[in-house]
Design a protein around this motif. Sequence first.
Motif, PDB file in Angstrom:
ATOM      1  N   UNK A 261       0.866  -1.175   0.000  1.00 36.21           N
ATOM      2  CA  UNK A 261       0.000   0.000   0.000  1.00 36.21           C
ATOM      3  C   UNK A 261       0.905   1.228   0.000  1.00 36.21           C
ATOM      4  N   UNK A 262       0.505   2.277  -0.712  1.00 32.38           N
ATOM      5  CA  UNK A 262       1.356   3.453  -0.816  1.00 32.38           C
ATOM      6  C   UNK A 262       0.517   4.731  -0.812  1.00 32.38           C
ATOM      7  N   UNK A 263       1.204   5.852  -0.737  1.00 33.00           N
ATOM      8  CA  UNK A 263       0.568   7.171  -0.713  1.00 33.00           C
ATOM      9  C   UNK A 263       1.403   8.132  -1.543  1.00 33.00           C
ATOM     10  N   UNK A 264       0.715   8.991  -2.301  1.00 33.93           N
ATOM     11  CA  UNK A 264       1.395  10.049  -3.053  1.00 33.93           C
ATOM     12  C   UNK A 264       0.716  11.381  -2.735  1.00 33.93           C
ATOM     13  N   UNK A 265       1.497  12.411  -2.519  1.00 30.08           N
ATOM     14  CA  UNK A 265       0.930  13.726  -2.222  1.00 30.08           C
ATOM     15  C   UNK A 265       0.234  14.322  -3.442  1.00 30.08           C
ATOM     16  N   UNK A 266       0.774  14.020  -4.619  1.00 34.05           N
ATOM     17  CA  UNK A 266       0.174  14.465  -5.879  1.00 34.05           C
ATOM     18  C   UNK A 266       0.403  13.373  -6.910  1.00 34.05           C
ATOM     19  N   UNK A 267      -0.357  13.436  -7.995  1.00 37.66           N
ATOM     20  CA  UNK A 267      -0.212  12.427  -9.033  1.00 37.66           C
ATOM     21  C   UNK A 267       1.170  12.450  -9.683  1.00 37.66           C
ATOM     22  N   UNK A 270       6.398  10.799  -6.623  1.00 36.28           N
ATOM     23  CA  UNK A 270       6.683   9.374  -6.407  1.00 36.28           C
ATOM     24  C   UNK A 270       5.951   8.879  -5.158  1.00 36.28           C
ATOM     25  N   UNK A 271       5.623   7.586  -5.112  1.00 34.78           N
ATOM     26  CA  UNK A 271       4.960   7.034  -3.928  1.00 34.78           C
ATOM     27  C   UNK A 271       5.841   7.135  -2.681  1.00 34.78           C
ATOM     28  N   UNK A 272       5.165   7.262  -1.534  1.00 28.45           N
ATOM     29  CA  UNK A 272       5.855   7.274  -0.249  1.00 28.45           C
ATOM     30  C   UNK A 272       5.002   6.501   0.749  1.00 28.45           C
ATOM     31  N   UNK A 273       5.506   6.360   1.947  1.00 26.46           N
ATOM     32  CA  UNK A 273       4.788   5.670   3.020  1.00 26.46           C
ATOM     33  C   UNK A 273       4.356   4.266   2.602  1.00 26.46           C
ATOM     34  N   UNK A 274       5.208   3.574   1.857  1.00 22.20           N
ATOM     35  CA  UNK A 274       4.854   2.236   1.401  1.00 22.20           C
ATOM     36  C   UNK A 274       5.042   1.178   2.487  1.00 22.20           C
ATOM     37  N   UNK A 275       4.212   0.142   2.453  1.00 21.37           N
ATOM     38  CA  UNK A 275       4.359  -0.988   3.370  1.00 21.37           C
ATOM     39  C   UNK A 275       3.755  -2.234   2.718  1.00 21.37           C
ATOM     40  N   UNK A 276       4.309  -3.384   3.032  1.00 21.44           N
ATOM     41  CA  UNK A 276       3.830  -4.631   2.455  1.00 21.44           C
ATOM     42  C   UNK A 276       2.508  -5.035   3.084  1.00 21.44           C
ATOM     43  N   UNK A 277       1.627  -5.643   2.295  1.00 21.32           N
ATOM     44  CA  UNK A 277       0.380  -6.198   2.797  1.00 21.32           C
ATOM     45  C   UNK A 277       0.213  -7.600   2.219  1.00 21.32           C
ATOM     46  N   UNK A 278      -0.516  -8.431   2.921  1.00 23.89           N
ATOM     47  CA  UNK A 278      -0.607  -9.847   2.555  1.00 23.89           C
ATOM     48  C   UNK A 278      -1.777 -10.114   1.621  1.00 23.89           C
ATOM     49  N   UNK A 279      -1.668 -11.232   0.895  1.00 21.13           N
ATOM     50  CA  UNK A 279      -2.780 -11.783   0.122  1.00 21.13           C
ATOM     51  C   UNK A 279      -3.327 -12.956   0.918  1.00 21.13           C
ATOM     52  N   UNK A 280      -4.643 -12.974   1.187  1.00 18.77           N
ATOM     53  CA  UNK A 280      -5.205 -14.015   2.045  1.00 18.77           C
ATOM     54  C   UNK A 280      -5.579 -15.267   1.248  1.00 18.77           C
ATOM     55  N   UNK A 291      -9.069   7.972   8.969  1.00 17.76           N
ATOM     56  CA  UNK A 291      -8.586   9.349   8.972  1.00 17.76           C
ATOM     57  C   UNK A 291      -7.602   9.570   7.822  1.00 17.76           C
ATOM     58  N   UNK A 292      -7.990   9.081   6.637  1.00 15.96           N
ATOM     59  CA  UNK A 292      -7.112   9.160   5.463  1.00 15.96           C
ATOM     60  C   UNK A 292      -6.952  10.601   5.000  1.00 15.96           C
ATOM     61  N   UNK A 293      -5.738  11.039   4.823  1.00 13.35           N
ATOM     62  CA  UNK A 293      -5.474  12.418   4.445  1.00 13.35           C
ATOM     63  C   UNK A 293      -5.647  12.621   2.940  1.00 13.35           C
ATOM     64  N   UNK A 294      -5.896  13.867   2.511  1.00  9.41           N
ATOM     65  CA  UNK A 294      -6.022  14.139   1.074  1.00  9.41           C
ATOM     66  C   UNK A 294      -4.756  13.727   0.327  1.00  9.41           C
ATOM     67  N   UNK A 295      -4.950  13.230  -0.876  1.00 10.00           N
ATOM     68  CA  UNK A 295      -3.824  12.782  -1.678  1.00 10.00           C
ATOM     69  C   UNK A 295      -4.213  11.608  -2.545  1.00 10.00           C
ATOM     70  N   UNK A 296      -3.218  10.832  -2.949  1.00  5.47           N
ATOM     71  CA  UNK A 296      -3.418   9.675  -3.819  1.00  5.47           C
ATOM     72  C   UNK A 296      -3.035   8.424  -3.035  1.00  5.47           C
ATOM     73  N   UNK A 297      -4.023   7.610  -2.719  1.00  5.71           N
ATOM     74  CA  UNK A 297      -3.793   6.380  -1.973  1.00  5.71           C
ATOM     75  C   UNK A 297      -3.926   5.192  -2.924  1.00  5.71           C
ATOM     76  N   UNK A 298      -3.082   4.192  -2.739  1.00  6.50           N
ATOM     77  CA  UNK A 298      -3.148   3.083  -3.681  1.00  6.50           C
ATOM     78  C   UNK A 298      -2.599   1.781  -3.149  1.00  6.50           C
ATOM     79  N   UNK A 299      -2.937   0.717  -3.868  1.00  7.59           N
ATOM     80  CA  UNK A 299      -2.362  -0.609  -3.655  1.00  7.59           C
ATOM     81  C   UNK A 299      -1.652  -0.997  -4.948  1.00  7.59           C
ATOM     82  N   UNK A 300      -0.450  -1.513  -4.830  1.00  6.31           N
ATOM     83  CA  UNK A 300       0.291  -1.991  -6.002  1.00  6.31           C
ATOM     84  C   UNK A 300       0.757  -3.418  -5.740  1.00  6.31           C
TER      85      UNK A 300
END
Length: 310
Positions: A261-267, A270-280, A291-300
């Motif tokens: 999962x990652x976050x970008x301040x603008x389109x 570059x992505x920041x605040x990345x962390x791994x997440x599992x596939x179940x 409390x998600x802040x404004x910006x671009x949130x995503x899963x890659x």
Amino acid sequence: MTRRPTPETDEFARVLRTALRLSGLPLSRVTARLAARGVPLSTATLSHWQRGQRRPEQAASLRAVEELEPILGLAAGTLTGVLGPVLPRGAGLLPDVDPAVMRRLLGSGSPAEQALGVPVERLNEHLRPISIRDVVHLDREGRVHKLAVTHVMRALRGGVDRMTGVFQLDEGQDPLAGIVVRSGSLVSTRFEVVPNCLVVEFDLGRVLARGETSIVEYEMLVGGTDAPPVSSHERVIKARLRDLVLQVRFHPGTVPAHCSVHYRRRLDMAPEKGRRIAVDQFHQTHAVLSDAEPGVHGISWTWPPGFPSS
């Protein structure tokens, strides 16, 4: 949070008190006329309002304020304009929407703005998002074949009854595959070849009073056998959300090597605040952001070696 006015400084109370006096109507007559318009209000509440002892906050009260204007012979916006950004109790936990945020996120001349044909700040300008849930369904070839979305939003002013969505499609995706609406109704769809965007308008099902909430839920079908596999899903949000849920369902025969999962301040950043997440075990992954802040949130995600096959 906005500081609550005192009875001595409450502009709304002063304007209402003056309008009531000039109308010559007793409070009981005013509340009777409100009731005839389908908006019940007690004379005690109206008295508290004009004295600045209470302020309209609930959706029904905000509707009463709008109806008071014609009853008292006031121009539209006379009372609502001085009431200020008051929302129902609990809504104050969410800050106001900055209309310039969307331009900062997307940039000038963005595909969304080109497709809309109006400044991007106008996109749903009178709706404040509360929560959003995206569920992306992928096929065996790693292509998106369905996007299920749920929006929960609050009206920032009375009279709002529509919501607009703008989707930038990938090459090879079919803009005419269809949309199934579960909550709300579909008003129109319009595809702009340049910049390859689909503009969709939804009816909220009723005209909202200021502060009222609405839910729009739909599934966007994505066709196109020529579309390439995708490796991410992103959601742009213009205001802080109570909850943002991003969920990706993979085909059992095509599961990625890992996800994050990652976050970008603008389109354009570059992505920041990345962390791994599992596939179940159900071949899906998700992120729940409170409390998600404004910006671009995503899963890659990263496909396993050799996929797609050449």
